[in-house]
Design a protein around this motif. Structure first.
Motif: not given
Length: 64
Positions: A1-17
């Motif tokens: 499933m493809k996600h939007g750029k904003a969704t992916t960026k927020m998920a990365s923030f939650c995961k890493d930062s």
């Protein structure tokens, strides 16, 4: 499933930062863990984490 750029960026923030979520996942118990279980209902980064990685923000990503 493809996600939007904003969704992916927020998920990365939650995961890493995110200082709360990263510590909760690392420890797997305690106050922050329980807090994230409640917080993920309202936090857009936590909701994005679940959409992108398929697990709630308080759980570690399972290796395949």
């Amino acid at each position: 499933m493809k996600h939007g750029k904003a969704t992916t960026k927020m998920a990365s923030f939650c995961k890493d930062s995110c200082p709360v979520c990263t510590r909760a996942r690392e420890k797997g118990e305690g106050f922050l863990y329980e807090f994230v279980k409640l917080e993920e209902q309202i936090c857009p980064a936590c909701r994005s984490y679940k959409k992108v990685f398929g697990v709630p923000a308080h759980e570690k990503i399972k290796k395949k």
